[in-house]
Scaffold this active site. Sequence first.
Site, PDB file in Angstrom:
ATOM      1  N   TYR A  25      50.607 -81.519   0.115  1.00 40.99           N
ATOM      2  CA  TYR A  25      49.250 -81.819  -0.365  1.00 40.99           C
ATOM      3  C   TYR A  25      48.408 -82.312   0.803  1.00 40.99           C
ATOM      4  O   TYR A  25      47.662 -83.258   0.711  1.00 40.99           O
ATOM      5  CB  TYR A  25      49.320 -82.853  -1.501  1.00 40.99           C
ATOM      6  CG  TYR A  25      48.101 -82.880  -2.400  1.00 40.99           C
ATOM      7  CD1 TYR A  25      47.814 -81.804  -3.243  1.00 40.99           C
ATOM      8  CD2 TYR A  25      47.243 -83.975  -2.407  1.00 40.99           C
ATOM      9  CE1 TYR A  25      46.716 -81.832  -4.068  1.00 40.99           C
ATOM     10  CE2 TYR A  25      46.132 -84.006  -3.243  1.00 40.99           C
ATOM     11  CZ  TYR A  25      45.872 -82.924  -4.079  1.00 40.99           C
ATOM     12  OH  TYR A  25      44.771 -82.949  -4.902  1.00 40.99           O
ATOM     13  N   SER A  51      56.160 -89.692  -2.055  1.00 43.22           N
ATOM     14  CA  SER A  51      55.017 -89.215  -1.274  1.00 43.22           C
ATOM     15  C   SER A  51      53.748 -89.991  -1.628  1.00 43.22           C
ATOM     16  O   SER A  51      53.473 -90.278  -2.793  1.00 43.22           O
ATOM     17  CB  SER A  51      54.786 -87.729  -1.552  1.00 43.22           C
ATOM     18  OG  SER A  51      53.486 -87.357  -1.156  1.00 43.22           O
ATOM     19  N   ASP A  83      54.616 -76.809   9.952  1.00 37.29           N
ATOM     20  CA  ASP A  83      55.512 -75.708  10.341  1.00 37.29           C
ATOM     21  C   ASP A  83      56.861 -76.202  10.857  1.00 37.29           C
ATOM     22  O   ASP A  83      57.892 -75.604  10.581  1.00 37.29           O
ATOM     23  CB  ASP A  83      54.812 -74.843  11.395  1.00 37.29           C
ATOM     24  CG  ASP A  83      53.582 -74.170  10.813  1.00 37.29           C
ATOM     25  OD1 ASP A  83      53.740 -73.364   9.882  1.00 37.29           O
ATOM     26  OD2 ASP A  83      52.461 -74.473  11.266  1.00 37.29           O
ATOM     27  N   HIS A 108      51.041 -69.431   7.532  1.00 37.22           N
ATOM     28  CA  HIS A 108      51.184 -69.124   8.962  1.00 37.22           C
ATOM     29  C   HIS A 108      52.572 -68.501   9.125  1.00 37.22           C
ATOM     30  O   HIS A 108      53.518 -68.891   8.434  1.00 37.22           O
ATOM     31  CB  HIS A 108      51.037 -70.417   9.782  1.00 37.22           C
ATOM     32  CG  HIS A 108      51.268 -70.255  11.263  1.00 37.22           C
ATOM     33  ND1 HIS A 108      50.766 -69.183  11.983  1.00 37.22           N
ATOM     34  CD2 HIS A 108      51.931 -71.026  12.156  1.00 37.22           C
ATOM     35  CE1 HIS A 108      51.125 -69.321  13.258  1.00 37.22           C
ATOM     36  NE2 HIS A 108      51.828 -70.427  13.383  1.00 37.22           N
ATOM     37  N   ASP A 191      47.705 -66.097  16.794  1.00 34.26           N
ATOM     38  CA  ASP A 191      47.388 -67.496  16.503  1.00 34.26           C
ATOM     39  C   ASP A 191      47.881 -68.408  17.628  1.00 34.26           C
ATOM     40  O   ASP A 191      47.134 -69.260  18.135  1.00 34.26           O
ATOM     41  CB  ASP A 191      48.045 -67.883  15.177  1.00 34.26           C
ATOM     42  CG  ASP A 191      47.510 -69.193  14.624  1.00 34.26           C
ATOM     43  OD1 ASP A 191      46.359 -69.194  14.167  1.00 34.26           O
ATOM     44  OD2 ASP A 191      48.235 -70.201  14.655  1.00 34.26           O
TER      45      ASP A 191
HETATM   46  P1  NAD Z   1      49.380 -81.029   6.886  1.00 35.40           P
HETATM   47  O1  NAD Z   1      50.131 -81.761   7.923  1.00 35.40           O
HETATM   48  O2  NAD Z   1      47.927 -81.304   6.688  1.00 35.40           O
HETATM   49  O3  NAD Z   1      50.061 -81.266   5.452  1.00 35.40           O
HETATM   50  C1  NAD Z   1      51.433 -81.133   5.262  1.00 35.40           C
HETATM   51  C2  NAD Z   1      51.870 -81.746   3.940  1.00 35.40           C
HETATM   52  O4  NAD Z   1      53.291 -81.697   3.861  1.00 35.40           O
HETATM   53  C3  NAD Z   1      51.487 -83.202   3.760  1.00 35.40           C
HETATM   54  O5  NAD Z   1      51.176 -83.399   2.393  1.00 35.40           O
HETATM   55  C4  NAD Z   1      52.778 -83.949   4.128  1.00 35.40           C
HETATM   56  O6  NAD Z   1      52.865 -85.199   3.512  1.00 35.40           O
HETATM   57  C5  NAD Z   1      53.809 -82.992   3.572  1.00 35.40           C
HETATM   58  N1  NAD Z   1      55.122 -83.087   4.221  1.00 35.40           N
HETATM   59  C6  NAD Z   1      55.396 -83.305   5.527  1.00 35.40           C
HETATM   60  N2  NAD Z   1      56.728 -83.284   5.749  1.00 35.40           N
HETATM   61  C7  NAD Z   1      57.294 -83.026   4.548  1.00 35.40           C
HETATM   62  C8  NAD Z   1      58.634 -82.905   4.127  1.00 35.40           C
HETATM   63  N3  NAD Z   1      59.642 -83.010   4.994  1.00 35.40           N
HETATM   64  N4  NAD Z   1      58.862 -82.641   2.808  1.00 35.40           N
HETATM   65  C9  NAD Z   1      57.851 -82.524   1.935  1.00 35.40           C
HETATM   66  N5  NAD Z   1      56.546 -82.659   2.291  1.00 35.40           N
HETATM   67  C10 NAD Z   1      56.291 -82.913   3.579  1.00 35.40           C
HETATM   68  O7  NAD Z   1      49.646 -79.474   7.147  1.00 35.40           O
HETATM   69  P2  NAD Z   1      48.574 -78.271   7.103  1.00 35.40           P
HETATM   70  O8  NAD Z   1      47.697 -78.339   8.279  1.00 35.40           O
HETATM   71  O9  NAD Z   1      47.998 -78.188   5.738  1.00 35.40           O
HETATM   72  O10 NAD Z   1      49.556 -77.016   7.358  1.00 35.40           O
HETATM   73  C11 NAD Z   1      50.303 -76.422   6.331  1.00 35.40           C
HETATM   74  C12 NAD Z   1      50.492 -74.949   6.672  1.00 35.40           C
HETATM   75  O11 NAD Z   1      49.221 -74.308   6.711  1.00 35.40           O
HETATM   76  C13 NAD Z   1      51.149 -74.706   8.025  1.00 35.40           C
HETATM   77  O12 NAD Z   1      51.989 -73.574   7.923  1.00 35.40           O
HETATM   78  C14 NAD Z   1      49.962 -74.382   8.913  1.00 35.40           C
HETATM   79  O13 NAD Z   1      50.290 -73.562  10.023  1.00 35.40           O
HETATM   80  C15 NAD Z   1      49.079 -73.625   7.943  1.00 35.40           C
HETATM   81  N6  NAD Z   1      47.659 -73.563   8.295  1.00 35.40           N
HETATM   82  C16 NAD Z   1      46.986 -74.704   8.594  1.00 35.40           C
HETATM   83  C17 NAD Z   1      45.627 -74.622   8.890  1.00 35.40           C
HETATM   84  C18 NAD Z   1      44.818 -75.864   9.188  1.00 35.40           C
HETATM   85  O14 NAD Z   1      43.711 -75.729   9.644  1.00 35.40           O
HETATM   86  N7  NAD Z   1      45.293 -77.074   8.934  1.00 35.40           N
HETATM   87  C19 NAD Z   1      44.967 -73.384   8.894  1.00 35.40           C
HETATM   88  C20 NAD Z   1      45.681 -72.247   8.546  1.00 35.40           C
HETATM   89  C21 NAD Z   1      47.032 -72.360   8.258  1.00 35.40           C
HETATM   90 MG    MG Z   2      44.954 -70.766  14.202  1.00 35.89          MG
END
Ligand code: NAD
Ligand code: MG
Length: 337
Positions: A25, A51, A83, A108, A191
């Site tokens: 989230y 969480s 990731d 991703h 990317d």
């Molecule tokens: P983020 O760090 O904002 O959020 C990650 C979430 O996962 C958080 O809610 C965190 O509490 C939870 N989390 C972390 N470790 C965990 C675990 N071990 N078990 C369960 N939950 C856990 O991440 P994000 O930026 O939203 O990225 C998520 C995906 O989206 C990635 O694959 C990223 O490459 C992709 N993505 C991100 C963006 C961006 O701009 N942020 C853009 C495109 C794609």
């Molecule tokens: Mg990118």
Amino acid sequence: MINMYYEQESDLSYLRGRQLAVLGYGSQGHAHALNLHESGLEVCVGLREGSKSRGAAEKAGLAVKTVAEASAWAHVIMVLLPDQHQKAVYDQDIAPHLKSGNTLAFAHGFNIHYGQIAPPEDINVMMIAPKSPGHLVRRTYQEGQGVPCLVAVHQDPAGNTMQLALAWAKGIGGAKAGVIETNFKDETETDLFGEQAVLCGGSEELIRAGFETLVEAGYPPELAYFECLHELKLIVDLYYEGGLARMNYSVSDTAEYGGMTRGSRIITKQTRQEMKQILKEVQEGSFAREWIRENEAGQPELERLRKEYQNSQIEKVGARLRKMMSWLPGGSGNVPA
Ligand code: NAD
Ligand code: MG
């Protein structure tokens, strides 16, 4: 030519009657979960035990389960965890609960492309990657718009996984802006290359080098900060609105001539050669192996570099100057502690 899809080519009914889990989230997770929910689909959020996001997700009206429960419940599981943690969570809490015909989704391609996660053959694997931070995925949806998304299919035993990906993209608002079909390899490699050579690595070093050149020559650091960092936004806005030509049209003839005659002395043949080398490391997987090792060791090098970068003069000058910039989000332009 690439395929582009819009609202009329994407059909939400491929996801209706299916149970959708959004794992995480954070930036992307909250946006996907809320947008799909408001698009009338059946969503639950999968979170770690204890969480901190549980309260926020529940308050927003979303069902919350543990990652394992959500994975067992769902037909479609979108992995929106950082990731570097996805493999461990997949092995422990997702894989044991996958049922034949389920669909695993990513935003991703890193873990699928570099073989960190290898779902069984009877699992559909797709990607819906918004080309924007999550908070914009959410905000544009609330405004009745969307952000462009990439979609890709890695495994398709069901035969309609691309339809599912397009439906997901539509459910989060992306089909209003345009959905581009790609594959996991191209998304992952472009990317990583983009963030290393241009967006993060390249632009940051360019700013730093320009700033330090002026300061070492005796100019006030405040002036150097405005010139080499602050003003870059105005230039990038012009690129964004109308490409390179719009920037050159808008700046003075002096700036245009000076830029065109000097730019290639900064980005030299050697710089371009190095870009090719960086791309090769991405393509051959040596960057991925290095980053996986760094995470296994607990990110010691990343921590060391963060400290080094934070202590540089440009950051200290900037923190002081941004306190005076009342128009910045939050009233002060510093990174949250
Ligand atoms: P983020 O760090 O904002 O959020 C990650 C979430 O996962 C958080 O809610 C965190 O509490 C939870 N989390 C972390 N470790 C965990 C675990 N071990 N078990 C369960 N939950 C856990 O991440 P994000 O930026 O939203 O990225 C998520 C995906 O989206 C990635 O694959 C990223 O490459 C992709 N993505 C991100 C963006 C961006 O701009 N942020 C853009 C495109 C794609
Ligand atoms: Mg990118």
